[in-house]
Design a protein around this motif. Structure first.
Motif, PDB file in Angstrom:
ATOM      1  N   VAL A  55     -52.732 -41.707-129.193  1.00  0.00           N
ATOM      2  CA  VAL A  55     -52.038 -41.102-128.059  1.00  0.00           C
ATOM      3  C   VAL A  55     -52.523 -39.672-127.935  1.00  0.00           C
ATOM      4  O   VAL A  55     -52.953 -39.059-128.915  1.00  0.00           O
ATOM      5  N   LEU A  56     -52.489 -39.150-126.701  1.00  0.00           N
ATOM      6  CA  LEU A  56     -52.876 -37.757-126.511  1.00  0.00           C
ATOM      7  C   LEU A  56     -51.701 -36.872-126.922  1.00  0.00           C
ATOM      8  O   LEU A  56     -50.654 -36.868-126.267  1.00  0.00           O
ATOM      9  N   TYR A  66     -51.414 -39.688-122.418  1.00  0.00           N
ATOM     10  CA  TYR A  66     -52.156 -40.932-122.259  1.00  0.00           C
ATOM     11  C   TYR A  66     -52.178 -41.695-123.574  1.00  0.00           C
ATOM     12  O   TYR A  66     -51.991 -41.106-124.647  1.00  0.00           O
ATOM     13  N   VAL A  67     -52.455 -42.985-123.461  1.00  0.00           N
ATOM     14  CA  VAL A  67     -52.922 -43.747-124.610  1.00  0.00           C
ATOM     15  C   VAL A  67     -54.426 -43.858-124.399  1.00  0.00           C
ATOM     16  O   VAL A  67     -54.879 -44.250-123.324  1.00  0.00           O
ATOM     17  N   LEU A  68     -55.193 -43.470-125.403  1.00  0.00           N
ATOM     18  CA  LEU A  68     -56.643 -43.412-125.265  1.00  0.00           C
ATOM     19  C   LEU A  68     -57.297 -44.507-126.090  1.00  0.00           C
ATOM     20  O   LEU A  68     -56.818 -44.850-127.175  1.00  0.00           O
ATOM     21  N   GLY A  69     -58.374 -45.066-125.559  1.00  0.00           N
ATOM     22  CA  GLY A  69     -59.046 -46.140-126.277  1.00  0.00           C
ATOM     23  C   GLY A  69     -60.553 -45.984-126.222  1.00  0.00           C
ATOM     24  O   GLY A  69     -61.108 -45.536-125.220  1.00  0.00           O
ATOM     25  N   ASN A  70     -61.212 -46.361-127.317  1.00  0.00           N
ATOM     26  CA  ASN A  70     -62.665 -46.328-127.401  1.00  0.00           C
ATOM     27  C   ASN A  70     -63.240 -47.721-127.228  1.00  0.00           C
ATOM     28  O   ASN A  70     -62.931 -48.619-128.007  1.00  0.00           O
ATOM     29  N   GLY A  71     -64.065 -47.889-126.216  1.00  0.00           N
ATOM     30  CA  GLY A  71     -64.774 -49.158-126.055  1.00  0.00           C
ATOM     31  C   GLY A  71     -65.909 -49.201-127.053  1.00  0.00           C
ATOM     32  O   GLY A  71     -66.810 -48.382-127.001  1.00  0.00           O
ATOM     33  N   VAL A 112     -60.965 -42.666-132.538  1.00  0.00           N
ATOM     34  CA  VAL A 112     -60.612 -41.476-131.753  1.00  0.00           C
ATOM     35  C   VAL A 112     -59.303 -40.861-132.250  1.00  0.00           C
ATOM     36  O   VAL A 112     -58.408 -41.560-132.693  1.00  0.00           O
ATOM     37  N   ASP A 113     -59.251 -39.543-132.200  1.00  0.00           N
ATOM     38  CA  ASP A 113     -57.988 -38.832-132.401  1.00  0.00           C
ATOM     39  C   ASP A 113     -58.023 -37.610-131.485  1.00  0.00           C
ATOM     40  O   ASP A 113     -59.086 -37.227-130.990  1.00  0.00           O
ATOM     41  N   THR A 114     -56.857 -37.015-131.240  1.00  0.00           N
ATOM     42  CA  THR A 114     -56.837 -35.874-130.330  1.00  0.00           C
ATOM     43  C   THR A 114     -56.369 -34.618-131.052  1.00  0.00           C
ATOM     44  O   THR A 114     -55.711 -34.678-132.091  1.00  0.00           O
ATOM     45  N   ALA A 118     -60.121 -34.886-127.068  1.00  0.00           N
ATOM     46  CA  ALA A 118     -60.104 -36.162-127.785  1.00  0.00           C
ATOM     47  C   ALA A 118     -61.464 -36.274-128.457  1.00  0.00           C
ATOM     48  O   ALA A 118     -62.502 -36.098-127.807  1.00  0.00           O
ATOM     49  N   ILE A 119     -61.449 -36.506-129.760  1.00  0.00           N
ATOM     50  CA  ILE A 119     -62.701 -36.544-130.522  1.00  0.00           C
ATOM     51  C   ILE A 119     -62.969 -37.983-130.949  1.00  0.00           C
ATOM     52  O   ILE A 119     -62.111 -38.621-131.561  1.00  0.00           O
ATOM     53  N   SER A 120     -64.146 -38.463-130.599  1.00  0.00           N
ATOM     54  CA  SER A 120     -64.499 -39.833-130.948  1.00  0.00           C
ATOM     55  C   SER A 120     -65.692 -39.855-131.877  1.00  0.00           C
ATOM     56  O   SER A 120     -66.687 -39.175-131.641  1.00  0.00           O
TER      57      SER A 120
END
Ligand code: CUK
Ligand code: CUA
Length: 624
Positions: free
Chosen positions: A182-183, A189-194, A240-242, A249-251
């Protein structure tokens, strides 16, 4: 010697024998349980932890009748479910079906949950890795838990009032969502990495042209659960984390080579961590700087993109040693910790410097050498980081500020190492993702248990180990082994006071028609359809029997009119593949076709009273 084969399994990638020795433990010693602790201590050897295999001095016992102090939410991996485990007892309290179906509760069988799974893509399984608690002001607010489905590119939400899945979003354009968070600080937002690169759109065009494949980063609205925007990037995305300020947001990422096989993916010696500047991305979307694909605005965040050329790029690419695994941002939001996986180091990215510097190398605040196979890092809130070492089978505790002071590659920041059994993935301490972690306990989610439990056939459980860390002044102490059915990846812990789980349903929260005993009956709603309404209570259904016609579509609604905690009734219909639970004050429905004439004894599956066995109703299906 049986452990000598534990390696990265990558062709052409060798970590020399000397690297293993230098890190304090030979790979071959990984399976031995003791005797190497002197080798595994800190730089000066003084803090070496004496690993005790039994008789730990700290108790994690929760006395009979007492409650745990923390909720632990475990991802269930490819079982598709979540598990709720009490800390420190490590007792399993419940399971929450998410991407799977569940016979015990009827999740996936009742009309509402069937529809949820169908609208969420219609798959019967998922692979959940990263559970995240919703945050307000950087602290868990106890509202929701969000979790990814790596297998089918989905994000689900669990309502923590009722501990049930209430939304599943099948994110367009993405095949696999791996990283998920989550941000912070307010769950914007809920963030996701493809994770997997694929053509965009993936409709058969460019299928044999990997140069045109792409990975996407996505933002989902935490309330509506609708996909807001996506950013395409170079290379694959991993975790990912924020930061804590709502900007970065760092991936982590691998395969900057954009290859399709492992040889190609490991050709170069660097990969790029991606730092997503969320407000800059929002601005690009607002300015119309996107291409719409399957209804979603997709912003170009590749390195050549015009959006990355100005003085406010939407994505910054930061070179790191090859194939880093996890990213976790520390509690005060100063640094993102990127675990090296193939490199024995953790790269610390300074989030303040990110904003100012145009030279990506300037943002690296430290790079301690922690040991072999670093995967994940967690925090006690007192200046220490704890990193899991997959190859060394250890948890390493190190000093964050000392790592900033030390030279890159220095082992000086290391305070101690604790053997774990064996091959840890995630490592998680209490409330470590908040701005104010609680310390005390840490769980190491070890992928292999090997000899730690009675053999149960070839598929052995994982081993989640409970480690006492206190507030960081004392040595780590291994306290308990905990077998885990395949396959948790990560977990998150919230203090019990932050979760307000209801004991009975509040019928006003639900749209369904509440059924009273007087409502019980059969209503013909069409030539071939009936609506059967009945209550449940100890130890009878509202209808002792009911009759329908062969071929009828039967909508069966049941309300549990009990007002008392823990009195659940089940509704099992033999030979119709139906069983579900109805909790106090809840209403659930199933719809099915009565195809076969005959008599069917509907019975209660939850042991509810002394006359539980007698609790039944009789469905009579008359021949047409
Ligand atoms: S992952 Cu499984 S070991 Cu999906 Cu966070 Cu790292
Ligand atoms: Cu109701 Cu058993």
């Amino acid at each position: 010697a049986e452990d000598d084969d534990i390696s990265l399994g990558l062709p052409g990638l060798s970590l020399g024998r000397r690297d293993f020795m230098k890190a304090g433990v030979a790979a071959g010693a990984m399976g031995s349980v003791a005797g190497c602790s002197a080798l595994t201590g800190g730089g000066d050897g003084s803090a070496a932890n004496q690993t005790t295999e039994s008789g730990s001095s700290v108790s994690h016992t929760v006395e009979p009748g007492e409650h745990d102090e923390y909720y632990g939410f475990w991802s269930g991996g490819h079982s598709g479910e979540l598990r709720v485990i009490g800390i420190p007892s490590m007792r399993e309290l419940t399971r929450i079906p998410v991407f799977n179906t569940d016979c015990a509760t009827g999740y996936g069988f009742t009309d509402d949950t069937k529809e949820l799974l169908e609208e969420g893509g219609g798959y019967s399984w998922g692979d959940n890795h990263h559970p995240n608690l919703s945050e307000t002001d950087g602290d868990y607010d106890g509202e929701y838990l969000y979790v990814n489905d790596k297998a089918n590119g989905r994000i689900a939400r669990v309502n923590l009032t009722y501990f049930e899945t209430d939304a599943i979003t099948d994110v367009p354009n993405m095949q696999a969502i791996h990283g998920c968070c989550v941000l912070s600080p307010d769950t914007k937002y809920v963030l996701g990495n493809g994770e997997f690169r694929a053509p965009l759109p993936n409709d058969g065009t460019d299928a044999k042209n990997p140069d045109n494949y792409t990975s996407l980063f996505v933002a989902v609205d935490p309330e509506s659960m609708e996909t807001q925007w996506q950013v395409k990037v170079d290379g694959n995305l991993d975790i990912v984390d924020t930061g804590k300020e709502g900007r970065w947001a760092i991936s982590s990422a691998y395969n900057s080579e954009e290859a399709t096989d492992i040889q190609g993916m490991t050709r170069d010696d660097r990969d790029n961590v991606k730092a997503f500047d969320i407000p800059a991305i929002e601005q690009a979307v607002e300015n119309g700087n996107y291409e719409e694909v399957n209804g979603v605005p997709v912003v170009d965040g590749t390195q050549e993109s015009s959006l990355n050329q100005g003085d406010r790029p939407i994505v910054k690419y930061i070179p790191t040693p090859k194939s880093p695994h996890c990213v976790e941002v520390g509690p005060n939001g100063d640094y993102a910790f990127v675990a090296g996986k193939l490199s024995p180091t953790v790269t610390m990215i300074d989030l303040d410097a990110l904003a100012d510097s145009s030279d990506p190398e300037d943002v690296v605040a430290g790079r301690p050498r922690v040991g072999l196979g670093p995967l994940h890092t967690t925090f006690d809130g007192n200046g220490h980081a704890y990193t899991s070492l997959f190859i060394d089978s250890q948890a390493v505790k190190w000093d964050i500020e000392a790592a900033v002071e030390a030279d890159e590659g220095s082992e000086d920041p290391i305070i101690e190492k604790q053997d774990v059994h064996y091959n840890p993935g995630h490592i998680q301490a209490l409330e470590a993702m908040t701005t104010d972690p609680d310390g005390e306990w840490l769980v190491s989610l070890n992928k292999l248990s090997k000899d730690r439990f009675l053999p149960v056939g070839p598929i052995m459980p994982d081993n989640d180990q409970l480690i006492h860390i206190g507030q960081g002044e004392e040595s780590m102490e291994l306290v308990a082994d905990h077998p885990a059915y395949p396959e948790p990846h990560d977990c998150v812990f919230a203090h019990k006071d932050k979760i307000d789980a209801k004991k009975v349903y509040d019928k006003s929260d639900y749209e369904e028609t509440y059924i009273t005993e007087e409502d019980s009956g059969v209503e013909r709603t069409g030539d071939n359809s009936v609506h059967v309404k009945m209550t449940t209570k100890r130890s009878e259904y509202g209808l002792p029997d009911f009759t329908v016609q062969e071929g009828d579509e039967v909508r069966l609604s049941t309300t549990n009119i009990e007002g008392v905690q823990d009195i659940i009734h089940g509704v099992a219909i033999p030979e119709h593949d139906i069983n579900y639970a109805v909790a106090p004050q809840d209403t659930r429905e199933v719809t099915f076709t009565a195809d076969d004439p005959g008599v069917y004894w509907i019975y209660c599956t939850y042991f509810c009273s002394a006359l539980h066995l007698e609790m039944r109703s009789r469905m009579i299906v008359e021949p047409a």
